[in-house]
Design an enzyme around this catalytic site. Sequence first.
Site, PDB file in Angstrom:
ATOM      1  N   GLY A  13     116.108  20.220  -8.908  1.00 31.24           N
ATOM      2  CA  GLY A  13     114.989  20.501  -9.790  1.00 31.24           C
ATOM      3  C   GLY A  13     114.992  19.805 -11.134  1.00 31.24           C
ATOM      4  O   GLY A  13     114.237  20.192 -12.021  1.00 31.24           O
ATOM      5  N   ASN A  15     113.819  16.811 -12.080  1.00 34.22           N
ATOM      6  CA  ASN A  15     112.506  16.245 -12.400  1.00 34.22           C
ATOM      7  C   ASN A  15     111.455  17.339 -12.557  1.00 34.22           C
ATOM      8  O   ASN A  15     110.575  17.233 -13.407  1.00 34.22           O
ATOM      9  CB  ASN A  15     112.082  15.216 -11.349  1.00 34.22           C
ATOM     10  N   ASN A 102     104.646  10.487  -5.262  1.00 33.44           N
ATOM     11  CA  ASN A 102     106.069  10.695  -5.009  1.00 33.44           C
ATOM     12  C   ASN A 102     106.875   9.784  -5.922  1.00 33.44           C
ATOM     13  O   ASN A 102     106.441   8.685  -6.269  1.00 33.44           O
ATOM     14  CB  ASN A 102     106.393  10.373  -3.543  1.00 33.44           C
ATOM     15  N   HIS A 104     110.447   7.795  -6.089  1.00 33.13           N
ATOM     16  CA  HIS A 104     111.516   7.298  -5.217  1.00 33.13           C
ATOM     17  C   HIS A 104     112.539   6.542  -6.063  1.00 33.13           C
ATOM     18  O   HIS A 104     112.158   5.733  -6.916  1.00 33.13           O
ATOM     19  CB  HIS A 104     110.940   6.369  -4.139  1.00 33.13           C
TER      20      HIS A 104
END
Length: 186
Positions: A13, A15, A102, A104
């Site tokens: 968690g 981010n 998203n 990455h």
Amino acid sequence: MKKNIAVFSSGRGGNFENICDYFQNDNSVFVALHVTNKLDSISKKIADKRKVKNLYATKTELEKISFCKVLQENNIHFIVLAGFLLKLPSHLVYSYDKRIINLHPSLLPKFGGKGMYGDNVHLKVLSSGEKKTGITIHYVNEEYDSGDIIFQKEIELSDVETLGTLREKIREVEYYYFPRIIKNLL
């Protein structure tokens, strides 16, 4: 008008918490929902502590059409994947076309795809002999890590890079850029 975002997270968690911190006093973006597929995730504990509504969603739950209805009931405008390890079903991707992003931990298209997340990515980068890596923020489509790229930030790798040092370098650029890109997109 504030735009509600949902942050999907499966793990520690970092981010998610950073996004909550960034938007805590923002008048235009509100972290309205945390979605996780792991009841024991640290991100769930962070959501509980911050009083962000939690939603537990297994692969089966995500595939139900009713899951989209729950998002709509919570007025979710935008979805942020921050270490969420389940693939999103087609109906959800289509319902939120160009409104799911998203993060990455590499410069896609390198080191992406199924099973490529977190330390798996970092170890591949380190063993590849690459001189640089970075982060990619991209739209989510039906394939792992193949949606249109929104943003990339490159970092140099040192000759003595370790998993620990690489993890920290990546985390630093993620924490700086990810919430700013979310804000810009909204």
